[in-house]
Write an enzyme that holds these catalytic residues in place. Sequence first.
Site, PDB file in Angstrom:
ATOM      1  N   ASP A   1      -5.618  -0.900  -8.209  1.00  0.00           N
ATOM      2  CA  ASP A   1      -5.301  -1.820  -7.102  1.00  0.00           C
ATOM      3  C   ASP A   1      -6.257  -3.004  -7.211  1.00  0.00           C
ATOM      4  OD1 ASP A   1      -4.690  -3.088  -4.758  1.00  0.00           O
ATOM      5  OD2 ASP A   1      -5.464  -1.506  -3.447  1.00  0.00           O
TER       6      ASP A   1
ATOM      7  N   HIS B   1       0.815  -1.217   0.000  1.00  0.00           N
ATOM      8  CA  HIS B   1       0.000   0.000   0.000  1.00  0.00           C
ATOM      9  C   HIS B   1       0.850   1.269   0.000  1.00  0.00           C
ATOM     10  CE1 HIS B   1      -3.375  -2.771   1.483  1.00  0.00           C
ATOM     11  NE2 HIS B   1      -3.594  -2.446   0.237  1.00  0.00           N
TER      12      HIS B   1
ATOM     13  N   ASP C   1      -5.767 -10.179  -9.560  1.00  0.00           N
ATOM     14  CA  ASP C   1      -5.045 -10.619 -10.753  1.00  0.00           C
ATOM     15  C   ASP C   1      -6.014 -10.686 -11.941  1.00  0.00           C
ATOM     16  OD1 ASP C   1      -2.672 -10.680  -9.464  1.00  0.00           O
ATOM     17  OD2 ASP C   1      -2.514 -12.841  -9.258  1.00  0.00           O
TER      18      ASP C   1
HETATM   19  N1  SAM Z   1      -3.501  -5.943  -3.000  1.00  0.00           N
HETATM   20  C1  SAM Z   1      -4.252  -6.881  -3.705  1.00  0.00           C
HETATM   21  C2  SAM Z   1      -3.506  -7.795  -4.602  1.00  0.00           C
HETATM   22  O1  SAM Z   1      -2.758  -7.327  -5.467  1.00  0.00           O
HETATM   23  O2  SAM Z   1      -3.652  -8.992  -4.445  1.00  0.00           O
HETATM   24  C3  SAM Z   1      -5.457  -6.269  -4.345  1.00  0.00           C
HETATM   25  C4  SAM Z   1      -6.417  -6.015  -3.233  1.00  0.00           C
HETATM   26  S1  SAM Z   1      -7.984  -5.383  -3.530  1.00  0.00           S
HETATM   27  C5  SAM Z   1      -8.867  -6.383  -2.373  1.00  0.00           C
HETATM   28  C6  SAM Z   1      -8.496  -5.911  -5.118  1.00  0.00           C
HETATM   29  C7  SAM Z   1      -9.927  -5.485  -5.423  1.00  0.00           C
HETATM   30  O3  SAM Z   1     -10.112  -5.292  -6.815  1.00  0.00           O
HETATM   31  C8  SAM Z   1     -10.981  -6.498  -4.991  1.00  0.00           C
HETATM   32  O4  SAM Z   1     -11.689  -6.013  -3.889  1.00  0.00           O
HETATM   33  C9  SAM Z   1     -11.874  -6.654  -6.226  1.00  0.00           C
HETATM   34  O5  SAM Z   1     -13.254  -6.727  -5.911  1.00  0.00           O
HETATM   35  C10 SAM Z   1     -11.525  -5.395  -7.006  1.00  0.00           C
HETATM   36  N2  SAM Z   1     -11.846  -5.478  -8.437  1.00  0.00           N
HETATM   37  C11 SAM Z   1     -11.635  -6.523  -9.270  1.00  0.00           C
HETATM   38  N3  SAM Z   1     -12.104  -6.230 -10.495  1.00  0.00           N
HETATM   39  C12 SAM Z   1     -12.615  -4.968 -10.434  1.00  0.00           C
HETATM   40  C13 SAM Z   1     -13.257  -4.119 -11.381  1.00  0.00           C
HETATM   41  N4  SAM Z   1     -13.454  -4.501 -12.659  1.00  0.00           N
HETATM   42  N5  SAM Z   1     -13.646  -2.884 -10.975  1.00  0.00           N
HETATM   43  C14 SAM Z   1     -13.444  -2.479  -9.688  1.00  0.00           C
HETATM   44  N6  SAM Z   1     -12.860  -3.255  -8.753  1.00  0.00           N
HETATM   45  C15 SAM Z   1     -12.444  -4.478  -9.118  1.00  0.00           C
END
Ligand code: SAM
EC number: 2.5.1.16
Length: 283
Positions: free
Chosen positions: A156, A62, A159
């Site tokens: 953020d 972060h 994958d």
């Molecule tokens: N630090 C983490 C990692 O690299 O493993 C990422 C953490 S954060 C929890 C990732 C977030 O991206 C998830 O909560 C997921 O719901 C969100 N996410 C995935 N696809 C997305 C999209 N198309 N639009 C917005 N958020 C999305």
Amino acid sequence: MTEWFSETLHPHWRQSFAADRVLLREQTAHQDLVILENQTFGRVMVLDGMVQLTERDEFVYHEMIAHVPLFGHGAARRVLIIGGGDGGTLREVLRHKTVERATMVEIDATVVEMARDHMPMVSDGAFDDPRAELIIADGIAFVAGAHQPYDVIIIDSTDPFGPAEGLFTPAFYGACRQLLTPGGVLVVQAGVPFLQPREIAHVNAALSAAFPEVAFYAIAVPTYVGGLMTLGWASEDAGKKVPDPAVLAARVAASGLAFGYYSPEGHAGAFALPPHIRAAARG
Ligand code: SAM
């Protein structure tokens, strides 16, 4: 008996956590969410079998996903975060008093709610900051329809599978570029190249199709296993990547912030990639 949780990211090798307690197991509208407690790493969030963050080492990711673009830019007032449901990136962005508005667009409301309930130390009050705006939506649709410009955009995301797949495309990065102010900076998570060499090559090709200046920087997050993790950086202005050392040091000193991982020297050094990562990025 202790239950062991094994990550399913890599087909032939797994990291496992002794789950002293499973606080939550829920199928959300978008993904499978688990939050568990481990003696070494504290609370651990897992989405679709992949470790997202742990209480103990989340500061590395972060701090580096937020402070490299923000101190590199030097005058960011408006920041857009796509994903980041746990609130850790929002927390670090809002530590910059110069940031007037941080908009976070997360697709999964349950991740935000459950992170606030079970891992409140990660967002640390950031969602209640009057400068924070939380929008529950798909980041792709949001960026396609947005008009307000941003100085920094941070992707953020999970994958590139499931809901995040479309966040790793030239079309999406091109739409992000349209939303950036002149000299604006985009940062994206790009996986662990030793184990996911195709991910960094893919991000490099997609970013390079959309931006004239693309680079990668490396960070060491213990629970993103397999060696260094990389973050992709893109802008129209190469000068926003690693400012002159005296300028960067002055910016960091003026912020009055203290860090567990970020430093001005580490900011510059993180862009000095080992040759095998440079080769993986070339594909
Ligand atoms: N630090 C983490 C990692 O690299 O493993 C990422 C953490 S954060 C929890 C990732 C977030 O991206 C998830 O909560 C997921 O719901 C969100 N996410 C995935 N696809 C997305 C999209 N198309 N639009 C917005 N958020 C999305």
